[in-house]
Motif scaffolding. Structure first.
Motif, short mmCIF file in Angstrom:
data_model
loop_
_atom_site.label_atom_id
_atom_site.label_comp_id
_atom_site.label_asym_id
_atom_site.label_seq_id
_atom_site.Cartn_x
_atom_site.Cartn_y
_atom_site.Cartn_z
N UNK A 243 3.66 -27.66 -102.47
CA UNK A 243 3.33 -27.02 -103.74
C UNK A 243 2.90 -25.56 -103.54
N UNK A 244 2.48 -25.21 -102.32
CA UNK A 244 2.05 -23.84 -102.04
C UNK A 244 3.20 -22.93 -101.61
N UNK A 245 4.39 -23.52 -101.41
CA UNK A 245 5.51 -22.71 -100.95
C UNK A 245 5.94 -21.68 -101.99
N UNK A 246 5.71 -21.96 -103.28
CA UNK A 246 6.07 -20.99 -104.31
C UNK A 246 5.31 -19.68 -104.14
N UNK A 247 4.14 -19.75 -103.51
CA UNK A 247 3.33 -18.55 -103.30
C UNK A 247 3.38 -18.08 -101.85
N UNK A 248 4.31 -18.62 -101.09
CA UNK A 248 4.45 -18.22 -99.68
C UNK A 248 4.93 -16.77 -99.61
N UNK A 249 4.48 -16.02 -98.59
CA UNK A 249 4.89 -14.61 -98.48
C UNK A 249 6.40 -14.42 -98.44
N UNK A 250 7.10 -15.30 -97.73
CA UNK A 250 8.56 -15.16 -97.65
C UNK A 250 9.23 -15.34 -98.99
N UNK A 251 8.77 -16.32 -99.77
CA UNK A 251 9.36 -16.57 -101.09
C UNK A 251 9.02 -15.43 -102.05
N UNK A 252 7.78 -14.98 -102.03
CA UNK A 252 7.39 -13.88 -102.91
C UNK A 252 8.17 -12.62 -102.58
N UNK A 253 8.39 -12.38 -101.31
CA UNK A 253 9.15 -11.20 -100.91
C UNK A 253 10.60 -11.31 -101.36
N UNK A 254 11.21 -12.47 -101.19
CA UNK A 254 12.60 -12.66 -101.62
C UNK A 254 12.73 -12.57 -103.13
N UNK A 255 11.75 -13.11 -103.86
CA UNK A 255 11.78 -13.01 -105.32
C UNK A 255 11.64 -11.55 -105.78
N UNK A 317 23.46 -10.89 -106.83
CA UNK A 317 23.83 -12.28 -106.52
C UNK A 317 23.45 -12.64 -105.09
N UNK A 318 23.67 -11.70 -104.18
CA UNK A 318 23.28 -11.94 -102.79
C UNK A 318 21.78 -12.15 -102.65
N UNK A 319 20.99 -11.34 -103.37
CA UNK A 319 19.53 -11.48 -103.30
C UNK A 319 19.09 -12.84 -103.83
N UNK A 320 19.74 -13.33 -104.89
CA UNK A 320 19.40 -14.66 -105.41
C UNK A 320 19.73 -15.75 -104.39
N UNK A 321 20.89 -15.60 -103.73
CA UNK A 321 21.26 -16.58 -102.69
C UNK A 321 20.26 -16.52 -101.53
N UNK A 322 19.82 -15.31 -101.18
CA UNK A 322 18.85 -15.19 -100.09
C UNK A 322 17.51 -15.80 -100.49
N UNK A 324 17.19 -18.46 -102.46
CA UNK A 324 17.37 -19.90 -102.28
C UNK A 324 17.37 -20.28 -100.81
N UNK A 325 18.01 -19.44 -99.99
CA UNK A 325 18.06 -19.74 -98.55
C UNK A 325 16.67 -19.65 -97.93
N UNK A 326 15.87 -18.67 -98.35
CA UNK A 326 14.52 -18.53 -97.82
C UNK A 326 13.65 -19.72 -98.19
N UNK A 327 13.75 -20.16 -99.46
CA UNK A 327 12.98 -21.32 -99.88
C UNK A 327 13.39 -22.57 -99.11
N UNK A 328 14.71 -22.73 -98.90
CA UNK A 328 15.20 -23.89 -98.14
C UNK A 328 14.74 -23.83 -96.69
N UNK A 329 14.78 -22.63 -96.08
CA UNK A 329 14.37 -22.50 -94.68
C UNK A 329 12.88 -22.78 -94.53
N UNK A 330 12.07 -22.23 -95.42
CA UNK A 330 10.63 -22.46 -95.35
C UNK A 330 10.30 -23.93 -95.53
N UNK A 331 11.02 -24.59 -96.43
CA UNK A 331 10.77 -26.01 -96.66
C UNK A 331 11.10 -26.82 -95.41
N UNK A 332 12.23 -26.49 -94.76
CA UNK A 332 12.60 -27.21 -93.54
C UNK A 332 11.60 -26.95 -92.42
N UNK A 333 11.19 -25.70 -92.25
CA UNK A 333 10.22 -25.38 -91.21
C UNK A 333 8.86 -26.02 -91.49
#
Length: 427
Positions: A243-255, A317-322, A324-333
């Protein structure tokens, strides 16, 4: 005269060692002062890393530079002063002085400012991401030094135990109770333990070197203030971490990067509207003055900024894909780090409650039985090896829990709850 020279020479011979010793002491004194110890707790190490680490300073400088870009984006275009002179003869000579004022249309200035502000936000979030990573690495490095210190202490204790066993074996050989082979085996075992002591010291030096690089200090000066009891990270439930991943630095930066790309689209779309240049001036011809007014508008027949607009749309479009990729990577890690932490804590609990007490009891019984002639020295060596392997495995599990916890802190960008003291044995 010869007596005077001889006296000076003898005095010089007596004074030379004293002078040399004084120079040596003066050379050693600064070196001793330079390596004065620096006591570090975990909080002090993190504070030093946050203040001194060059990557953080570089990210802060980049964020500060973006403030200049925001200021420049809001600047109006400069007017243009134009002077024209026609003819060389006084009768037909004319002079024109006019001011060309460009007028930006279509909201270009406001769109440019929004894009610069979004880019500044991305740079600031980069600072937060770098800080979270350095904080996690520093925490892991600190506890790796703590684990290396404990391993070095355990290796020293086992070296002392091995020395006692070797002494006991030597006494029994002298008494004729066992073969000299037993003493040879004891010496070999003691040499093996000494190798473990050397390896533990080397690992401690490497761990101190990694921590020193993060806190900007000389490894020789580091003096770790380790806790009295082994402290383990607390295992936070996985749903709470997710639930804290939405506020993760990587996700916030990608958003923020997506928002910046969208702002750039607005800039490129506004550039499709041609700007207008207004000319205001005065013309003097044959002694008369005339007011000059003009209007210049480019005709968007060929260049309508269509290519740049298309590029910015695709980059969005690339930034949106990145994102999604960042959120997926953080979730896996995060899944991986949480599983590692859970496994390490379970391993620590099992070793401290089931393995270590039994290994220590078996070694004490084997040592006492060997002294009484009930067990062979091979049994003592096996018990000693089992005890060392158990303690080493325990320390490796503790170090892995620190690393996994640091990875979680780095991923979610927050400090996990305060560590809990384990009830397991460490001695």
């Amino acid at each position: 005269m010869k007596k005077v020279v001889l006296s000076l020479a003898i005095a010089g011979l007596y004074c030379a060692p004293v002078l040399a010793q004084t120079q040596q002491q003066s050379a050693v004194a600064p070196e001793t002062a330079r390596i004065a110890p620096v006591a570090l707790t975990l909080s002090a190490a993190v504070e030093r890393a946050m203040r001194l680490h060059p990557e953080i300073r570089a990210a802060i400088s980049e964020a500060a530079a973006q403030a200049g870009a925001v200021k420049q984006a809001g600047v109006l275009p400069n007017p243009e002063l134009e002077v024209l002179r026609e003819g060389t003869d006084d009768r037909n000579r004319s002079s024109t002085v006019q001011l060309n004022i460009p007028l930006e249309l279509g909201g270009k200035r406001s769109a440019r400012m929004r894009a610069a502000e979004r880019e500044q936000q991305v740079a600031q979030l980069d600072v937060n991401a770098v800080r979270a990573r350095i904080r996690g690495e520093t925490s892991a490095a600190f506890y790796e030094v703590v684990a290396a210190l404990e391993r070095s202490r355990v290796a020293g204790e086992l070296a002392a135990i091995a020395g006692q066993a070797t002494g006991a074996a030597g006494k029994r050989v002298l008494a004729g109770k066992v073969s000299p082979v037993e003493e040879t085996r004891a010496n070999v075992a003691q040499a093996g333990v000494h190798i473990e002591v050397v390896q533990a010291k080397r690992e401690l030096d490497r761990a101190k070197g990694r921590l020193a690089a993060l806190v900007g200090e000389d490894p020789r000066r580091l003096e770790i203030v380790s806790p009295g009891a082994v402290e383990l990270p607390r295992l936070v439930p996985l749903p709470d971490l997710l639930s804290q991943l939405e506020r993760a630095p990587g996700v916030l930066r990608a958003r923020a990067a997506v928002e910046h790309r969208q702002a750039v689209v607005d800039v490129e779309r506004a550039r499709r509207m041609p700007d207008v240049t207004v000319a205001v001036g005065s013309k003097r011809e044959e002694g008369h003055r005339q007011t000059v007014l003009g209007l210049s508008v480019p005709l968007p027949l060929f260049d309508r900024n269509q290519g740049s607009l298309l590029e910015s749309l695709r980059r969005t479009d690339k930034a949106r894909d990145e994102l999604d990729a960042e959120a997926s990577r953080l979730r896996a890690e995060l899944y991986d780090a949480h599983a590692r932490l859970s496994a390490a804590l379970e391993e620590v609990a099992l070793i401290s409650t089931d393995v270590l007490p039994g290994a220590e009891s078996a070694y004490r019984a084997a040592s006492r039985g060997f002294e009484l002639g009930k067990f062979s020295f091979l049994e003592v060596l096996d018990a000693q090896r089992t005890l060392f392997q158990s303690k080493n495995q325990y320390l490796l599990a503790v170090a892995e829990s620190y690393r996994a916890s640091a990875d979680i802190d780095r991923l979610i960008g927050t400090i996990t709850p305060a560590p809990a003291t384990t009830s397991g044995q460490e001695q």
